[in-house]
Design a protein around this motif. Structure first.
Motif: not given
Length: 359
Positions: A155-159, A203-210, A239-246
């Motif tokens: 995935g990718k993080v954007t600002v 799973y889940r993704i958590q994005v945190q401030h730097p 169960a395969d590759a996962v592309a997470v939205p930005d």
């Protein structure tokens, strides 16, 4: 003829005394050596000081022990072995050190479920991560089987639409019957991307401030940073590759938040309208945890709070006069398509206190 047969049999019997006895017939059988079990953990972040494996046989009572101390093999993967009796074991990795943790860079400690194994169960009571919320522990069968297939979560993080550099990204195991739990972490580079290799599971993704680990919530100044505190994805199967939205981490409207320091009960909080929003009020201290008050969703840009907390995390039923609390917003963003991955944005927080508590 009968005599000849008898002589032959006698000769055969007497001849057996000349044959060396089978040494293995009566000798005790040596116990098989316990199998060697191999552990490996590759942190996705810099500054790791040590990695060890802690665990115990399934069903055993008493404190967990260190099963293996791992060492860096030169590629950033910490590996090691343990001699364990056959059976099932619960275990976690204990990892110390994080270059993004500021003053705690050498001492920050965390436990991690093994991201490279699919098998897990709720942590037992004697484990260091036992919780009534059912934290998961990795489960190991000895002798060890073949390594499972790993899949990539990317995935990718954007600002403000551009790549987000330096954000802390966590991948957490998030199964239906257990609490979400840390598996690994990465720090985004100049392209804002991240990539985790994990075994099958949820799973889940958590994005945190730097500055999430380096500074307390009290030290972060929302209006200066114009960014989210963190983004949390919905759980998704792997169960395969996962592309997470930005994960979009910019937030430019803190100047509309009020009140910023104190209020009179009941208090009407104001914030941007036209977006589905939960008002959250958190407990006292320099850092926030789970909210003590979580409002119904509103898109009107305001919500009134009467001083009564409404979640199981609240340490008091109502506001205590003179105590500093914190408040902010949760902005749920559903998936763009059925079965997809959505995000919940969590803003940074402002202090709030009341000179007089609720009547």
């Amino acid at each position: 003829m009968r005599l000849a047969v008898s002589l032959v049999l006698l000769a055969a019997c007497s001849g057996s005394h000349d044959v060396a006895p089978d040494a293995s017939a009566d000798a005790p059988v040596a116990d098989a050596a316990p199998p060697t079990t191999t552990f490996a953990y590759k942190p996705g972040w810099d500054g790791v000081v040590s990695v060890s494996v802690v665990g115990a046989p399934v069903g055993a009572s008493g404190p967990w022990a260190t099963l293996a101390a791992l060492t860096d093999d030169g590629s950033g993967t910490f590996t090691g072995t343990a001699t364990l009796a056959p059976g099932d074991y619960d275990y976690l990795f204990q990892i110390i050190g994080d270059a993004d943790a500021g003053a705690k860079a050498m001492t920050l400690a965390r436990y991690a479920i093994d991201p490279t194994t699919a098998d897990f169960e709720p942590c037992p009571m004697d484990s260091p991560s036992y919780s009534a919320e059912m934290n998961p522990c990795s489960k190991l069968a000895v002798p060890q089987g073949s390594a499972p297939t790993l899949y990539h979560i990317t995935g990718k993080v954007t600002v403000q639409g551009a790549a987000g550099d330096g954000f802390l990204v966590l991948v957490e195991r998030d199964e239906m019957d257990t609490h979400h739990y840390f598996a690994n972490r990465a720090t985004t580079g100049t392209d804002g991307s991240y990539d985790f290799a994990v075994a099958s599971g949820s799973y889940r993704i958590q994005v945190q401030h730097p500055a999430y680990e380096a500074k307390t919530d009290k030290q972060l100044v929302p209006k200066m940073l114009d960014q989210m505190r963190r983004d949390i994805s919905s759980a998704f199967p792997v169960a395969d590759a996962v592309a997470v939205p930005d994960a979009a981490m910019s937030y430019m409207t803190y100047n509309t938040f009020a009140p910023l320091t104190s209020g009179t009960l009941p208090t009407t909080f104001t914030f941007p309208a036209a977006t589905a929003t939960h008002l959250d009020i958190y407990g006292d201290g320099n850092e926030i945890g789970d909210p003590w008050f979580n409002s119904a969703i509103t898109s009107t840009g305001s919500m009134t709070f009467d001083g009564t907390f409404n979640t199981g995390k609240a340490m008091d039923p109502k506001v205590v006069a003179g105590t500093q609390y914190w408040w902010g917003l949760e902005l749920p963003q559903p998936p763009s398509q059925s079965g997809g991955i959505g995000w919940t944005h969590q803003t940074m927080v402002f202090p709030i206190s009341w000179a007089v508590g609720p009547s």
